[in-house]
Design a protein around this motif. Structure first.
Motif, PDB file in Angstrom:
ATOM      1  N   GLU A 221       0.859  -1.181   0.000  1.00  0.00           N
ATOM      2  CA  GLU A 221       0.000   0.000   0.000  1.00  0.00           C
ATOM      3  C   GLU A 221       0.898   1.234   0.000  1.00  0.00           C
ATOM      4  OE1 GLU A 221      -3.015   2.648   0.171  1.00  0.00           O
ATOM      5  OE2 GLU A 221      -1.441   2.723   1.670  1.00  0.00           O
ATOM      6  N   ASN A 222       0.684   2.126  -0.951  1.00  0.00           N
ATOM      7  CA  ASN A 222       1.598   3.260  -1.144  1.00  0.00           C
ATOM      8  C   ASN A 222       1.808   4.140   0.080  1.00  0.00           C
ATOM      9  OD1 ASN A 222       2.530   2.841  -3.736  1.00  0.00           O
ATOM     10  ND2 ASN A 222       0.758   3.812  -4.690  1.00  0.00           N
ATOM     11  N   ARG A 223       0.723   4.465   0.786  1.00  0.00           N
ATOM     12  CA  ARG A 223       0.854   5.424   1.881  1.00  0.00           C
ATOM     13  C   ARG A 223       1.364   4.797   3.171  1.00  0.00           C
ATOM     14  NH1 ARG A 223      -5.099   7.194   0.510  1.00  0.00           N
ATOM     15  NH2 ARG A 223      -4.967   4.959   0.153  1.00  0.00           N
ATOM     16  N   THR A 224       0.887   3.583   3.468  1.00  0.00           N
ATOM     17  CA  THR A 224       1.229   2.972   4.769  1.00  0.00           C
ATOM     18  C   THR A 224       2.323   1.917   4.667  1.00  0.00           C
ATOM     19  OG1 THR A 224      -0.450   1.256   4.480  1.00  0.00           O
ATOM     20  CG2 THR A 224      -1.155   3.303   5.550  1.00  0.00           C
ATOM     21  N   ASP A 225       2.675   1.509   3.432  1.00  0.00           N
ATOM     22  CA  ASP A 225       3.670   0.456   3.213  1.00  0.00           C
ATOM     23  C   ASP A 225       3.203  -0.909   3.746  1.00  0.00           C
ATOM     24  OD1 ASP A 225       5.838   0.669   1.626  1.00  0.00           O
ATOM     25  OD2 ASP A 225       7.312   0.603   3.233  1.00  0.00           O
ATOM     26  N   GLU A 226       1.886  -1.048   3.911  1.00  0.00           N
ATOM     27  CA  GLU A 226       1.323  -2.328   4.378  1.00  0.00           C
ATOM     28  C   GLU A 226       1.493  -3.379   3.287  1.00  0.00           C
ATOM     29  OE1 GLU A 226      -3.139  -4.232   5.101  1.00  0.00           O
ATOM     30  OE2 GLU A 226      -2.916  -2.088   4.729  1.00  0.00           O
ATOM     31  N   PHE A 227       1.910  -4.596   3.689  1.00  0.00           N
ATOM     32  CA  PHE A 227       2.084  -5.695   2.729  1.00  0.00           C
ATOM     33  C   PHE A 227       0.712  -6.296   2.451  1.00  0.00           C
ATOM     34  CE2 PHE A 227       3.668 -10.077   1.610  1.00  0.00           C
ATOM     35  CZ  PHE A 227       4.357  -9.685   0.463  1.00  0.00           C
ATOM     36  N   LEU A 228       0.303  -6.326   1.196  1.00  0.00           N
ATOM     37  CA  LEU A 228      -1.084  -6.639   0.839  1.00  0.00           C
ATOM     38  C   LEU A 228      -1.402  -8.110   0.549  1.00  0.00           C
ATOM     39  CD1 LEU A 228      -1.668  -3.545  -1.484  1.00  0.00           C
ATOM     40  CD2 LEU A 228      -2.456  -3.824   0.880  1.00  0.00           C
ATOM     41  N   PRO A 229      -0.468  -8.908  -0.023  1.00  0.00           N
ATOM     42  CA  PRO A 229      -0.844 -10.287  -0.392  1.00  0.00           C
ATOM     43  C   PRO A 229      -1.346 -11.118   0.783  1.00  0.00           C
ATOM     44  CG  PRO A 229       1.214  -9.682  -1.443  1.00  0.00           C
ATOM     45  CD  PRO A 229       0.894  -8.583  -0.463  1.00  0.00           C
ATOM     46  N   THR A 230      -2.387 -11.906   0.515  1.00  0.00           N
ATOM     47  CA  THR A 230      -2.982 -12.790   1.533  1.00  0.00           C
ATOM     48  C   THR A 230      -3.156 -14.190   0.935  1.00  0.00           C
ATOM     49  OG1 THR A 230      -5.275 -12.403   0.843  1.00  0.00           O
ATOM     50  CG2 THR A 230      -4.324 -10.822   2.421  1.00  0.00           C
ATOM     51  N   ASP A 231      -3.616 -15.111   1.762  1.00  0.00           N
ATOM     52  CA  ASP A 231      -3.867 -16.483   1.300  1.00  0.00           C
ATOM     53  C   ASP A 231      -5.264 -16.637   0.701  1.00  0.00           C
ATOM     54  OD1 ASP A 231      -1.345 -17.463   1.984  1.00  0.00           O
ATOM     55  OD2 ASP A 231      -1.941 -17.764   4.077  1.00  0.00           O
ATOM     56  N   ALA A 232      -5.913 -15.524   0.409  1.00  0.00           N
ATOM     57  CA  ALA A 232      -7.264 -15.560  -0.172  1.00  0.00           C
ATOM     58  C   ALA A 232      -7.249 -16.329  -1.496  1.00  0.00           C
ATOM     59  CB  ALA A 232      -7.768 -14.142  -0.403  1.00  0.00           C
ATOM     60  N   GLU A 233      -8.368 -17.004  -1.764  1.00  0.00           N
ATOM     61  CA  GLU A 233      -8.503 -17.736  -3.025  1.00  0.00           C
ATOM     62  C   GLU A 233      -8.623 -16.744  -4.185  1.00  0.00           C
ATOM     63  OE1 GLU A 233      -8.686 -21.109  -4.156  1.00  0.00           O
ATOM     64  OE2 GLU A 233      -7.647 -21.301  -2.243  1.00  0.00           O
ATOM     65  N   PRO A 234      -7.905 -16.964  -5.280  1.00  0.00           N
ATOM     66  CA  PRO A 234      -8.032 -16.053  -6.426  1.00  0.00           C
ATOM     67  C   PRO A 234      -9.410 -16.175  -7.074  1.00  0.00           C
ATOM     68  CG  PRO A 234      -6.572 -17.904  -6.965  1.00  0.00           C
ATOM     69  CD  PRO A 234      -6.914 -18.027  -5.508  1.00  0.00           C
ATOM     70  N   THR A 235      -9.898 -15.061  -7.603  1.00  0.00           N
ATOM     71  CA  THR A 235     -11.191 -15.077  -8.301  1.00  0.00           C
ATOM     72  C   THR A 235     -10.975 -15.570  -9.738  1.00  0.00           C
ATOM     73  OG1 THR A 235     -10.944 -12.833  -9.162  1.00  0.00           O
ATOM     74  CG2 THR A 235     -11.936 -13.049  -6.971  1.00  0.00           C
ATOM     75  N   ALA A 236     -12.070 -15.843 -10.420  1.00  0.00           N
ATOM     76  CA  ALA A 236     -11.989 -16.279 -11.829  1.00  0.00           C
ATOM     77  C   ALA A 236     -11.338 -15.186 -12.675  1.00  0.00           C
ATOM     78  CB  ALA A 236     -13.392 -16.595 -12.351  1.00  0.00           C
ATOM     79  N   ASP A 237     -11.648 -13.913 -12.362  1.00  0.00           N
ATOM     80  CA  ASP A 237     -11.056 -12.793 -13.112  1.00  0.00           C
ATOM     81  C   ASP A 237      -9.550 -12.697 -12.857  1.00  0.00           C
ATOM     82  OD1 ASP A 237     -13.357 -12.020 -14.380  1.00  0.00           O
ATOM     83  OD2 ASP A 237     -13.883 -10.472 -12.919  1.00  0.00           O
ATOM     84  N   ASN A 238      -9.134 -12.912 -11.594  1.00  0.00           N
ATOM     85  CA  ASN A 238      -7.697 -12.914 -11.261  1.00  0.00           C
ATOM     86  C   ASN A 238      -6.963 -13.941 -12.105  1.00  0.00           C
ATOM     87  OD1 ASN A 238      -8.077 -12.565  -7.607  1.00  0.00           O
ATOM     88  ND2 ASN A 238      -8.342 -11.081  -9.237  1.00  0.00           N
ATOM     89  N   LEU A 239      -7.513 -15.151 -12.148  1.00  0.00           N
ATOM     90  CA  LEU A 239      -6.859 -16.251 -12.871  1.00  0.00           C
ATOM     91  C   LEU A 239      -6.860 -16.016 -14.380  1.00  0.00           C
ATOM     92  CD1 LEU A 239      -8.277 -19.201 -10.739  1.00  0.00           C
ATOM     93  CD2 LEU A 239      -5.876 -18.481 -10.849  1.00  0.00           C
ATOM     94  N   LYS A 240      -7.928 -15.398 -14.866  1.00  0.00           N
ATOM     95  CA  LYS A 240      -8.000 -15.090 -16.304  1.00  0.00           C
ATOM     96  C   LYS A 240      -6.904 -14.092 -16.676  1.00  0.00           C
ATOM     97  CE  LYS A 240     -11.178 -13.430 -19.852  1.00  0.00           C
ATOM     98  NZ  LYS A 240     -12.504 -12.869 -20.140  1.00  0.00           N
ATOM     99  N   SER A 241      -6.758 -13.027 -15.872  1.00  0.00           N
ATOM    100  CA  SER A 241      -5.724 -12.015 -16.143  1.00  0.00           C
ATOM    101  C   SER A 241      -4.333 -12.633 -16.074  1.00  0.00           C
ATOM    102  CB  SER A 241      -5.822 -10.869 -15.121  1.00  0.00           C
ATOM    103  OG  SER A 241      -7.026 -10.167 -15.285  1.00  0.00           O
ATOM    104  N   LEU A 242      -4.107 -13.474 -15.068  1.00  0.00           N
ATOM    105  CA  LEU A 242      -2.793 -14.105 -14.890  1.00  0.00           C
ATOM    106  C   LEU A 242      -2.456 -15.027 -16.053  1.00  0.00           C
ATOM    107  CD1 LEU A 242      -0.267 -14.853 -13.154  1.00  0.00           C
ATOM    108  CD2 LEU A 242      -1.667 -16.681 -12.158  1.00  0.00           C
ATOM    109  N   HIS A 243      -3.393 -15.883 -16.444  1.00  0.00           N
ATOM    110  CA  HIS A 243      -3.095 -16.887 -17.463  1.00  0.00           C
ATOM    111  C   HIS A 243      -3.016 -16.293 -18.873  1.00  0.00           C
ATOM    112  CE1 HIS A 243      -2.704 -20.658 -15.217  1.00  0.00           C
ATOM    113  NE2 HIS A 243      -3.335 -19.953 -14.294  1.00  0.00           N
ATOM    114  N   LYS A 244      -3.721 -15.203 -19.118  1.00  0.00           N
ATOM    115  CA  LYS A 244      -3.527 -14.474 -20.382  1.00  0.00           C
ATOM    116  C   LYS A 244      -2.076 -13.987 -20.449  1.00  0.00           C
ATOM    117  CE  LYS A 244      -6.684 -11.279 -20.210  1.00  0.00           C
ATOM    118  NZ  LYS A 244      -7.486 -10.070 -20.474  1.00  0.00           N
ATOM    119  N   LEU A 245      -1.593 -13.486 -19.305  1.00  0.00           N
ATOM    120  CA  LEU A 245      -0.227 -12.963 -19.235  1.00  0.00           C
ATOM    121  C   LEU A 245       0.813 -14.077 -19.370  1.00  0.00           C
ATOM    122  CD1 LEU A 245       1.512 -10.408 -18.781  1.00  0.00           C
ATOM    123  CD2 LEU A 245       1.493 -10.963 -16.338  1.00  0.00           C
ATOM    124  N   ILE A 246       0.590 -15.205 -18.678  1.00  0.00           N
ATOM    125  CA  ILE A 246       1.531 -16.340 -18.775  1.00  0.00           C
ATOM    126  C   ILE A 246       1.679 -16.771 -20.233  1.00  0.00           C
ATOM    127  CG2 ILE A 246       1.909 -18.792 -18.207  1.00  0.00           C
ATOM    128  CD1 ILE A 246       0.462 -18.264 -15.527  1.00  0.00           C
TER     129      ILE A 246
END
Length: 200
Positions: free
Chosen positions: A32-57
């Motif tokens: 996070e730009n202002r607080t420098d908080e580390f954002l990644p979590t163990d949350a399950e990726p959404t279908a849109d997340n996976l679509k964006s990632l695999h298009k890129l791969i």
């Protein structure tokens, strides 16, 4: 970033600006730009997340083999924009993103790789594998017309039959005002494009 490897390109320091802005956006997926908080979590990726990632791969893997590095960067910019809009926090996705960018921005990749909790170097990480199933559309959006005039758009399951599409359109409350007092002569479904209801 400026163009194909084999093409001659004028050196312009203004080009650095665009790269820097992109890397800041990439970094902002993790911190996070202002607080420098580390954002990644163990949350399950959404279908849109996976679509964006695999298009890129798919794109980056093909581009590296063809030495088309400039189009890889373009694909990264699109993916980072999409993932930021989706507010993607899934470590599973972001970790693969770091591996993909390592050949292009090794220092930032190494830093983020360790921040994600990895003890080894990102250079030893397995290259992400493209899975085409994540690019299969589960829905299609069709324009609904009455006597050839487009009136609204409606989403349908990608595997919906023409009969199912016809029934859903005629039952839709948005159709009611166009059907009021009219007789449906026929319904024409043009796959992946339009549904035209002929009335009189």
């Amino acid at each position: 970033f400026l163009g194909p490897v084999e093409a001659s390109k004028p050196w312009d320091t203004n080009g650095i600006d665009g790269c820097f802005r992109f890397l800041k956006k990439f970094w902002a997926l993790f911190y996070e730009n202002r607080t420098d908080e580390f954002l990644p979590t163990d949350a399950e990726p959404t279908a849109d997340n996976l679509k964006s990632l695999h298009k890129l791969i798919k794109k980056v893997t093909e581009d590296i083999e063809n030495f088309s590095y400039n189009t890889s960067i373009s694909a990264f910019m699109i993916a980072v924009g999409e993932l930021a809009q989706q507010k993607c926090r899934a470590k599973q996705v972001l970790e693969q993103l770091v591996v993909l960018i390592a050949p292009f921005a090794p220092h930032i990749a190494e830093e983020l790789w360790h921040a994600l909790g990895n003890a080894t170097t990102v250079c030893d990480a397995a290259w992400p594998v493209f899975n085409p199933q994540y690019l299969v559309e589960s829905e299609v959006q069709l324009t609904v017309s009455f006597n050839g005039k487009a009136r609204f758009q409606k989403k349908f399951a990608a595997d919906a039959t023409n009969d199912e599409i016809q029934a859903a359109v005629l039952a839709d409350e948005q159709s009611a005002k166009y059907l009021d007092g009219k007789t449906v002569v026929k319904v024409i479904v043009v796959p992946k494009k339009i549904v035209n209801v002929v009335i009189k």
